[in-house]
Design a protein around this motif. Sequence first.
Motif, short mmCIF file in Angstrom:
data_model
loop_
_atom_site.label_atom_id
_atom_site.label_comp_id
_atom_site.label_asym_id
_atom_site.label_seq_id
_atom_site.Cartn_x
_atom_site.Cartn_y
_atom_site.Cartn_z
N TYR A 281 0.50 -1.00 0.09
CA TYR A 281 0.01 0.00 0.10
C TYR A 281 0.63 0.82 -0.28
O TYR A 281 2.34 1.02 0.45
N VAL A 282 0.09 1.77 -0.62
CA VAL A 282 0.84 3.78 -0.45
C VAL A 282 -0.21 4.57 -0.09
O VAL A 282 -0.97 4.64 -0.88
N LEU A 283 0.15 5.24 1.10
CA LEU A 283 -0.85 6.22 1.22
C LEU A 283 -0.45 7.40 0.32
O LEU A 283 0.64 8.16 0.94
N SER A 284 -1.16 7.95 -0.83
CA SER A 284 -0.13 8.76 -1.41
C SER A 284 -0.77 10.22 -1.76
O SER A 284 -0.06 10.65 -2.16
N THR B 135 -1.08 11.52 12.42
CA THR B 135 -0.40 10.37 11.69
C THR B 135 -1.72 9.60 11.46
O THR B 135 -2.38 9.34 12.14
N ILE B 136 -1.30 9.00 9.86
CA ILE B 136 -2.72 8.91 9.32
C ILE B 136 -1.62 6.33 9.06
O ILE B 136 -0.52 6.96 8.72
N THR B 137 -2.24 6.35 9.28
CA THR B 137 -1.91 4.68 9.65
C THR B 137 -3.25 3.33 8.40
O THR B 137 -4.26 4.01 8.72
N VAL B 138 -2.54 2.90 7.27
CA VAL B 138 -3.49 1.91 6.88
C VAL B 138 -2.34 0.60 7.16
O VAL B 138 -1.46 0.14 7.03
N ARG B 139 -3.16 0.03 7.52
CA ARG B 139 -3.24 -1.93 8.03
C ARG B 139 -2.68 -2.63 7.05
O ARG B 139 -3.89 -2.74 6.09
N GLN B 140 -1.57 -3.27 6.52
CA GLN B 140 -1.81 -3.60 5.05
C GLN B 140 -0.51 -5.57 6.16
O GLN B 140 0.45 -5.47 6.45
N GLY B 141 -1.70 -6.62 6.42
CA GLY B 141 -1.01 -7.74 7.06
C GLY B 141 -0.83 -7.27 8.34
O GLY B 141 -1.30 -6.49 9.38
N SER B 142 0.28 -7.28 8.83
CA SER B 142 1.16 -7.00 10.10
C SER B 142 1.80 -5.76 9.45
O SER B 142 2.49 -5.10 10.95
N ALA B 143 1.96 -4.99 8.51
CA ALA B 143 2.80 -4.36 8.63
C ALA B 143 1.79 -2.54 8.60
O ALA B 143 0.76 -2.87 8.50
N GLN B 144 2.72 -1.36 9.34
CA GLN B 144 1.35 -0.35 8.72
C GLN B 144 2.55 0.76 8.25
O GLN B 144 3.77 0.95 7.81
N ILE B 145 1.61 1.41 6.89
CA ILE B 145 2.11 2.55 6.58
C ILE B 145 1.39 3.47 6.81
O ILE B 145 0.26 3.86 6.96
N ARG B 146 2.76 5.15 7.24
CA ARG B 146 2.00 5.68 7.74
C ARG B 146 2.60 6.67 6.39
O ARG B 146 3.77 7.76 5.76
#
Length: 493
Positions: free
Chosen positions: A168-171, A476-487
């Motif tokens: 994922y990318v928080l674009s 701070t915004i995060t989106v979870r992908q499995g065990s990872a978090q994109i911030r």
Amino acid sequence: MREFRHAVLSLLAVAVLAACGGSDDGNGTPAGMAPASPDPSAPAAPKTVAVAGVLVQPQDSAARGIMIVRQAGTALRKPASVACPEVPDGYDPLAALAVHFSSADGTVVATLTTDACGAFSGDVPDTAVQAHAQPGSLGAISRPLSSFIVGAGAGKPPVSALPANATYVLSVVQDLGGGKVALTVTDDKTGKAVLGLAAADFGFAVAGTALLLGALSYGASAAQNASVAMVMDASGSMFGAVGTTGKSALRIAGAAGHVLLDGLRSGADEAGVVIFDSKVEKIDDANLARNYNWYRGGAAVAAYRFSASGLTQDIAALRPVVDLYNDDSQIYGGNGPDPVHPATGDWQIRGGYRYGGTTAFYAATQAGLDLLDAGVNARRIVVAMTDGQNNVSPYSPASVIGAAQAKGVPLYTVAFGRQGDVNEPDMQKMAADTGGEYKRVEGTDLAGLFQSIQTGIRFQYLASLATPPVSGDVLTITVRQGSAQIRRDLQIR
């Protein structure tokens, strides 16, 4: 003998009652008898819930761009799947795919299968909490049941699979005020929007303190339309042929401009165009009347008019503007290899092409921001494209960034061409500091990239926070992908 006769009469009475419909009370109980009490030990009828969805995969942007440019004027004007109107343009349906619904302990309680358009619908037990599908080598689709429960009259929600090993990318992130935040999630392989994420996938915090998410929906709903300014480079270098395509950069960018408009909804979203070389021109009614000789059906007319401000919700009315950007368009007196958009119809221009000078990129981007001041929508976005470095402008990257931050407008900055031909550090900073996104592409990839941007605008998420952050906060915004978090961080105005 008497007893036998009495029994026969009783049987005849029962037969007559049955023939007359009087043998029960309509509930399976003989007339005159109390209904039997329900058996408390009998299992209750299972409860179900109606679900529906459309499962899709994103098309490769580079391959899509090649097709768009090769078939400009024909396939460009048609949806990707005419037979599957619920499949968004830029995606392919995942057909004949099993969708398993499981309970909290992981037991599969129902399975539905997608049709040729990737769509499924049906009833599943209310014990189901999760839906799961594995489309070949693509990433698995796993969503809570709530993602597929839709209200009466609502369309089937599209949900996309990720390409293998994509992240994922928080674009794009944008503060809309009042605790509302618009954000775009894309994948790093195709650049297309990731569709169908759930509220549980997102997190919001200020200084380490979590903020409760009140609601999550697609930002492209009727209440959250978008205003988009397209800033298009028409400098002299855009006349050169791109790679082995045999087409100029102007022709490819013109096709890409139409692709971007394809994703906007007439009567809801609005858009406008800024064309620049050393000149920076917001295209509006006054500009079109002052600078062009218009003809329709072979007869001269006063001017083509679509908007006094340069913004319009009539997306079809912008098609002639994008056509006139392309110097090889047949809007110029019927000459040129590229047909006009069908919405342009028989409008033509007599006279030569007006652009071809140097590059005033910063001033043009500022003009795109100013154009959006007349916008009617809270979601406002600038898409600014150039194939060269700024070499004439009273503006700097810092001044443009400051203006974008003050207006709350994210910048998509798009470098078109070889790496050394553009000022990547400045364009990257302009995007990063405004909540936008920077991309560099070469060749026909531009058309595919513009379609990716289009999907990001159309399928933006809208988060409503129960406790709104205040001016000056860094959200701070995060989106979870499995065990990872994109911030990604967003400065609140």
